[in-house]
Design an enzyme around this catalytic site. Sequence first.
Site, PDB file in Angstrom:
ATOM      1  N   LYS A   1       0.907  -1.424   0.087  1.00 55.24           N
ATOM      2  CA  LYS A   1       0.053  -0.146   0.008  1.00 55.24           C
ATOM      3  C   LYS A   1       0.991   1.249  -0.023  1.00 55.24           C
ATOM      4  O   LYS A   1       1.926   1.086   0.476  1.00 55.24           O
ATOM      5  CB  LYS A   1      -1.133  -0.214   1.304  1.00 55.24           C
TER       6      LYS A   1
ATOM      7  N   ASP B   1      -1.931  -1.801  10.053  1.00 50.28           N
ATOM      8  CA  ASP B   1      -2.200  -1.954   8.824  1.00 50.28           C
ATOM      9  C   ASP B   1      -2.645  -3.338   8.352  1.00 50.28           C
ATOM     10  O   ASP B   1      -2.904  -3.379   7.048  1.00 50.28           O
ATOM     11  CB  ASP B   1      -0.593  -1.675   8.252  1.00 50.28           C
TER      12      ASP B   1
HETATM   13  P1  ATP Z   1       4.666  -0.818   8.348  1.00 50.59           P
HETATM   14  O1  ATP Z   1       3.570  -1.788   8.236  1.00 50.59           O
HETATM   15  O2  ATP Z   1       5.183  -0.623   9.792  1.00 50.59           O
HETATM   16  O3  ATP Z   1       4.730   0.603   7.534  1.00 50.59           O
HETATM   17  P2  ATP Z   1       6.865  -1.355   6.766  1.00 50.59           P
HETATM   18  O4  ATP Z   1       6.051  -1.520   5.427  1.00 50.59           O
HETATM   19  O5  ATP Z   1       7.798  -0.111   6.750  1.00 50.59           O
HETATM   20  O6  ATP Z   1       6.174  -1.720   7.789  1.00 50.59           O
HETATM   21  P3  ATP Z   1       7.553  -4.071   6.647  1.00 50.59           P
HETATM   22  O7  ATP Z   1       8.366  -4.693   5.608  1.00 50.59           O
HETATM   23  O8  ATP Z   1       6.084  -4.416   6.608  1.00 50.59           O
HETATM   24  O9  ATP Z   1       7.867  -2.697   6.697  1.00 50.59           O
HETATM   25  O10 ATP Z   1       8.340  -4.625   8.099  1.00 50.59           O
HETATM   26  C1  ATP Z   1       8.768  -3.936   8.906  1.00 50.59           C
HETATM   27  C2  ATP Z   1       9.573  -4.898   9.995  1.00 50.59           C
HETATM   28  O11 ATP Z   1       8.808  -5.916  10.497  1.00 50.59           O
HETATM   29  C3  ATP Z   1      10.823  -5.530   9.347  1.00 50.59           C
HETATM   30  O12 ATP Z   1      11.705  -4.744   9.571  1.00 50.59           O
HETATM   31  C4  ATP Z   1      10.748  -6.801  10.176  1.00 50.59           C
HETATM   32  O13 ATP Z   1      11.677  -6.806  11.126  1.00 50.59           O
HETATM   33  C5  ATP Z   1       9.433  -7.093  10.642  1.00 50.59           C
HETATM   34  N1  ATP Z   1       8.700  -8.235  10.035  1.00 50.59           N
HETATM   35  C6  ATP Z   1       7.953  -8.990  10.643  1.00 50.59           C
HETATM   36  N2  ATP Z   1       7.169  -9.943   9.677  1.00 50.59           N
HETATM   37  C7  ATP Z   1       7.704  -9.460   8.580  1.00 50.59           C
HETATM   38  C8  ATP Z   1       7.438 -10.030   7.299  1.00 50.59           C
HETATM   39  N3  ATP Z   1       6.628 -11.106   7.046  1.00 50.59           N
HETATM   40  N4  ATP Z   1       8.019  -9.439   6.070  1.00 50.59           N
HETATM   41  C9  ATP Z   1       8.786  -8.323   6.548  1.00 50.59           C
HETATM   42  N5  ATP Z   1       9.160  -7.953   7.693  1.00 50.59           N
HETATM   43  C10 ATP Z   1       8.519  -8.418   8.584  1.00 50.59           C
END
Ligand code: ATP
Length: 308
Positions: free
Chosen positions: A17, A145
């Site tokens: 998203k 989210d």
């Molecule tokens: P947010 O939803 O907080 O905006 P984001 O989009 O910045 O997050 P994500 O890739 O969703 O980032 O993941 C953030 C952190 O969550 C990663 O650094 C990791 O440590 C942890 N994490 C837990 N499960 C997962 C997963 N399935 N995929 C990626 N990261 C994960």
Amino acid sequence: MSMARRADAVHVRAPGKINVYLGVGPRRDDGYHALATVFQAVSLYEDVHASPSDGFSLEVSGSVDVSGVPLDDRNLALRAAKLLAQHAGVTEGVHLDIRKGVPVAGGMGGGSADAAAALVACDALWGTDLGPRGLHDLAARLGADVPFALHGGTAVGTGRGDELTPALARGRFDWVLVLSEQGLSTPEVYGRLDELRDDALADDATSLLEVPVALLQALRAGDAQELAPVMLNDLEAAAVLDRPDLEHALADGVRMGALTGIVSGSGPTIAFLCAGPEAARTVQAELQATGHEALHVHGPVPGAQLLV
Ligand code: ATP
């Protein structure tokens, strides 16, 4: 008794998203910030294959750097599978094979998409048949989210971002994403915003907690030109403070013809809104020619979907 049929193996696809609007209010007593946000699901996907297993196991690969993804119980997809099993009294396990297309820690909700996909996949695999309401409730327990990744499309999120109201969005919007090699920690970016606000001693944040009517109208009309000037991300200043290079990238994309650019969620991914597919292809090519990793995607797209 559930009439759902158990499946042998299932494949679920869930989108990343962008936040077209992200108004951040003061930190609440529970540590979360009150938000008024508009999510749009875009055509960058996580693919989750779930197959029967005695225990719970996980493998992660993908077109993005997956070295930052935890493989233990911190993984949101694994937590989603275990939460569903516990909630529905399922005694069997699952093997999850996650293929990531959404950048890790990029502000595009990739982990949340994995959790939403795992819920839909396990619900089908185990025949638990929780229905949209049941899945939504579990999703909200996993992360703010995650409900949006289930629903997809375009939606207004309030509360922690998990109280969703679908928003009408006509047609398609073309976005060019600029990816970063290094991710940003969401809690750290929120912490930085708190510091900025404390320093300014001007925390009039509650006034931001309403999505502008003009933004909802632009979405409804499918009008990118109208949407561009009303997009906003309160986290952008905090993300740019950690990563000054983002400011240059934002200026580059606009100079190359994007209508506007915004840091997506807590960053560091940047989303450039373009006038249409052709303009987006030009902006993408020019950004790539100057050394940025750029992808052309479109939205809105559906949320987590069972494919097989
Ligand atoms: P947010 O939803 O907080 O905006 P984001 O989009 O910045 O997050 P994500 O890739 O969703 O980032 O993941 C953030 C952190 O969550 C990663 O650094 C990791 O440590 C942890 N994490 C837990 N499960 C997962 C997963 N399935 N995929 C990626 N990261 C994960």
